[in-house]
Motif scaffolding. Structure first.
Motif, PDB file in Angstrom:
ATOM      1  N   ARG A  37       0.845  -1.193   0.000  1.00 26.11           N
ATOM      2  CA  ARG A  37       0.000   0.000   0.000  1.00 26.11           C
ATOM      3  C   ARG A  37       0.883   1.247   0.000  1.00 26.11           C
ATOM      4  N   SER A  38       0.618   2.145  -0.939  1.00 24.56           N
ATOM      5  CA  SER A  38       1.395   3.383  -1.026  1.00 24.56           C
ATOM      6  C   SER A  38       0.525   4.474  -1.635  1.00 24.56           C
ATOM      7  N   GLY A  39       0.460   5.620  -0.966  1.00 24.50           N
ATOM      8  CA  GLY A  39      -0.304   6.733  -1.508  1.00 24.50           C
ATOM      9  C   GLY A  39      -1.776   6.456  -1.688  1.00 24.50           C
ATOM     10  N   GLY A  40      -2.346   5.588  -0.877  1.00 20.41           N
ATOM     11  CA  GLY A  40      -3.765   5.295  -0.973  1.00 20.41           C
ATOM     12  C   GLY A  40      -4.124   4.275  -2.030  1.00 20.41           C
ATOM     13  N   HIS A  41      -3.124   3.642  -2.658  1.00 22.56           N
ATOM     14  CA  HIS A  41      -3.389   2.654  -3.705  1.00 22.56           C
ATOM     15  C   HIS A  41      -2.576   1.382  -3.455  1.00 22.56           C
ATOM     16  N   TRP A  42      -3.126   0.268  -3.909  1.00 24.11           N
ATOM     17  CA  TRP A  42      -2.419  -1.004  -3.850  1.00 24.11           C
ATOM     18  C   TRP A  42      -1.551  -1.158  -5.086  1.00 24.11           C
ATOM     19  N   SER A  43      -0.336  -1.646  -4.884  1.00 23.91           N
ATOM     20  CA  SER A  43       0.562  -1.982  -5.991  1.00 23.91           C
ATOM     21  C   SER A  43       1.014  -3.428  -5.820  1.00 23.91           C
ATOM     22  N   TYR A  44       1.026  -4.167  -6.930  1.00 27.68           N
ATOM     23  CA  TYR A  44       1.468  -5.559  -6.879  1.00 27.68           C
ATOM     24  C   TYR A  44       2.936  -5.573  -6.455  1.00 27.68           C
ATOM     25  N   ALA A  45       3.254  -6.349  -5.433  1.00 26.88           N
ATOM     26  CA  ALA A  45       4.612  -6.356  -4.887  1.00 26.88           C
ATOM     27  C   ALA A  45       5.625  -6.842  -5.913  1.00 26.88           C
ATOM     28  N   THR A  46       6.786  -6.229  -5.905  1.00 26.69           N
ATOM     29  CA  THR A  46       7.835  -6.590  -6.864  1.00 26.69           C
ATOM     30  C   THR A  46       8.734  -7.705  -6.354  1.00 26.69           C
ATOM     31  N   GLU A  47       8.545  -8.115  -5.110  1.00 30.04           N
ATOM     32  CA  GLU A  47       9.284  -9.259  -4.565  1.00 30.04           C
ATOM     33  C   GLU A  47       8.366 -10.026  -3.633  1.00 30.04           C
ATOM     34  N   GLY A  48       8.784 -11.213  -3.267  1.00 31.49           N
ATOM     35  CA  GLY A  48       7.939 -12.059  -2.440  1.00 31.49           C
ATOM     36  C   GLY A  48       7.956 -11.661  -0.977  1.00 31.49           C
ATOM     37  N   PRO A  49       6.961 -12.119  -0.208  1.00 33.94           N
ATOM     38  CA  PRO A  49       6.898 -11.778   1.213  1.00 33.94           C
ATOM     39  C   PRO A  49       8.068 -12.320   2.028  1.00 33.94           C
ATOM     40  N   SER A  50       8.745 -13.347   1.532  1.00 34.24           N
ATOM     41  CA  SER A  50       9.869 -13.909   2.285  1.00 34.24           C
ATOM     42  C   SER A  50      11.138 -13.072   2.169  1.00 34.24           C
ATOM     43  N   THR A  51      11.163 -12.129   1.226  1.00 36.73           N
ATOM     44  CA  THR A  51      12.340 -11.261   1.073  1.00 36.73           C
ATOM     45  C   THR A  51      12.020  -9.783   1.319  1.00 36.73           C
ATOM     46  N   ALA A  52      10.751  -9.405   1.193  1.00 36.12           N
ATOM     47  CA  ALA A  52      10.371  -8.008   1.426  1.00 36.12           C
ATOM     48  C   ALA A  52      10.530  -7.670   2.914  1.00 36.12           C
ATOM     49  N   ARG A  53      11.121  -6.510   3.197  1.00 34.11           N
ATOM     50  CA  ARG A  53      11.317  -6.066   4.574  1.00 34.11           C
ATOM     51  C   ARG A  53      10.667  -4.685   4.740  1.00 34.11           C
ATOM     52  N   PRO A  54       9.384  -4.663   5.082  1.00 33.39           N
ATOM     53  CA  PRO A  54       8.666  -3.396   5.192  1.00 33.39           C
ATOM     54  C   PRO A  54       9.166  -2.543   6.350  1.00 33.39           C
ATOM     55  N   ASP A  55       9.000  -1.229   6.204  1.00 29.08           N
ATOM     56  CA  ASP A  55       9.358  -0.309   7.276  1.00 29.08           C
ATOM     57  C   ASP A  55       8.249  -0.255   8.317  1.00 29.08           C
ATOM     58  N   ASP A  56       8.568   0.291   9.463  1.00 28.71           N
ATOM     59  CA  ASP A  56       7.550   0.523  10.471  1.00 28.71           C
ATOM     60  C   ASP A  56       6.484   1.449   9.890  1.00 28.71           C
ATOM     61  N   GLY A  57       5.224   1.087  10.045  1.00 26.74           N
ATOM     62  CA  GLY A  57       4.140   1.897   9.489  1.00 26.74           C
ATOM     63  C   GLY A  57       3.668   1.450   8.125  1.00 26.74           C
ATOM     64  N   ALA A  58       4.255   0.381   7.591  1.00 24.09           N
ATOM     65  CA  ALA A  58       3.869  -0.108   6.266  1.00 24.09           C
ATOM     66  C   ALA A  58       2.537  -0.846   6.329  1.00 24.09           C
ATOM     67  N   VAL A  59       1.848  -0.855   5.178  1.00 23.57           N
ATOM     68  CA  VAL A  59       0.613  -1.624   5.031  1.00 23.57           C
ATOM     69  C   VAL A  59       0.835  -2.636   3.917  1.00 23.57           C
ATOM     70  N   GLN A  60       0.668  -3.907   4.225  1.00 22.02           N
ATOM     71  CA  GLN A  60       0.871  -4.991   3.275  1.00 22.02           C
ATOM     72  C   GLN A  60      -0.448  -5.758   3.121  1.00 22.02           C
ATOM     73  N   GLY A  61      -0.728  -6.210   1.888  1.00 23.94           N
ATOM     74  CA  GLY A  61      -1.986  -6.895   1.652  1.00 23.94           C
ATOM     75  C   GLY A  61      -1.818  -8.227   0.948  1.00 23.94           C
ATOM     76  N   PHE A  62      -2.759  -9.129   1.208  1.00 24.67           N
ATOM     77  CA  PHE A  62      -2.792 -10.430   0.547  1.00 24.67           C
ATOM     78  C   PHE A  62      -4.222 -10.678   0.072  1.00 24.67           C
ATOM     79  N   ARG A  63      -4.342 -11.193  -1.155  1.00 24.36           N
ATOM     80  CA  ARG A  63      -5.671 -11.492  -1.708  1.00 24.36           C
ATOM     81  C   ARG A  63      -5.645 -12.861  -2.375  1.00 24.36           C
ATOM     82  N   PHE A  64      -6.615 -13.699  -2.001  1.00 24.33           N
ATOM     83  CA  PHE A  64      -6.738 -15.014  -2.613  1.00 24.33           C
ATOM     84  C   PHE A  64      -7.768 -14.924  -3.737  1.00 24.33           C
ATOM     85  N   ALA A  65      -7.362 -15.295  -4.951  1.00 20.69           N
ATOM     86  CA  ALA A  65      -8.259 -15.185  -6.099  1.00 20.69           C
ATOM     87  C   ALA A  65      -7.688 -15.979  -7.260  1.00 20.69           C
TER      88      ALA A  65
END
Length: 216
Positions: A37-65
């Motif tokens: 989540r950035s600037g009020g919009h969702w962006s498809y992550a450019t790396e996987g959750p096992s390597t992404a290291r979000p900063d404090d205050g980050a918003v991360q999302g997962f969707r099953f579809a």
């Protein structure tokens, strides 16, 4: 070859191209997509959750579809505000907070015999160098991965399966997507339809012109 036959051949060729495009779009996969989540919009992550290291205050999302690729993937639904999600988790020295939005999808996306849980949010308090996967494990166990480290299940959903291919007949119908700053609809089929129309019009024009020139 007469003008009519040439027109028919052109139309047939165009329809074959369209059929191939439709078939290519038909294949989809049932999986958990990962978003940032950035600037009020969702962006498809450019790396996987096992390597992404979000900063404090980050918003991360997962969707099953069910989706074909990142351009076709469906975003998490609902609001995703860090202050709201982590309101009950105060800051603490030596840790960071990551807001998580977990959208289990719709019944149409669910594997046969399974019912998706309600969408949920969570605030994970983890070490400063923790990955998104570690934050997710802290807030939504049990997680399930395959032998290639692909995320298969969050909070035990789905109970089985992992990124399996879904045929066109099994895929849920999707409404036409509106263009957004972080993604837009596929233009393949509209462009293909336009090609068919142009070919048909050109063939008809040539046919009439030849008949007109042939008259005394």
């Amino acid at each position: 070859m007469t003008a009519v036959r040439r027109a028919a051949a052109l139309l047939l060729a165009a329809l074959v191209v369209l059929a191939g495009a439709a078939q290519a779009q038909a294949a989809g996969y049932r999986y958990w997509s990962f978003w940032e989540r950035s600037g009020g919009h969702w962006s498809y992550a450019t790396e996987g959750p096992s390597t992404a290291r979000p900063d404090d205050g980050a918003v991360q999302g997962f969707r099953f579809a069910v989706s074909a690729d990142s351009q076709d993937a469906t975003r998490p639904r609902g609001t995703a505000d860090f202050a709201t999600i982590c309101a009950g988790t105060p800051a603490e020295a030596g840790t960071k907070r990551v807001a998580l939005v977990i959208d289990f999808g719709t019944p149409a996306d669910a594997p046969s015999g399974e019912t998706p849980p309600e969408r949920r949010t969570a605030c994970a308090r983890v070490s400063p160098d923790a990955t998104t996967a570690e934050a997710l494990a802290a807030a939504a166990k049990p997680l399930r991965y395959d032998t290639n480290a692909l995320l298969c299940a969050i909070a035990g959903y789905p109970h089985k399966g992992c990124g399996e291919q879904v045929s066109g007949q099994e895929q849920p119908a999707k409404a036409a997507k509106k263009a957004e700053p972080d993604g837009g609809p596929s233009l393949g089929l509209p462009i293909g339809a336009g090609v068919v129309a142009l070919l048909a019009g050109a063939a008809l024009w040539r046919s009439r012109r030849r008949r007109g020139n042939a008259r005394p």
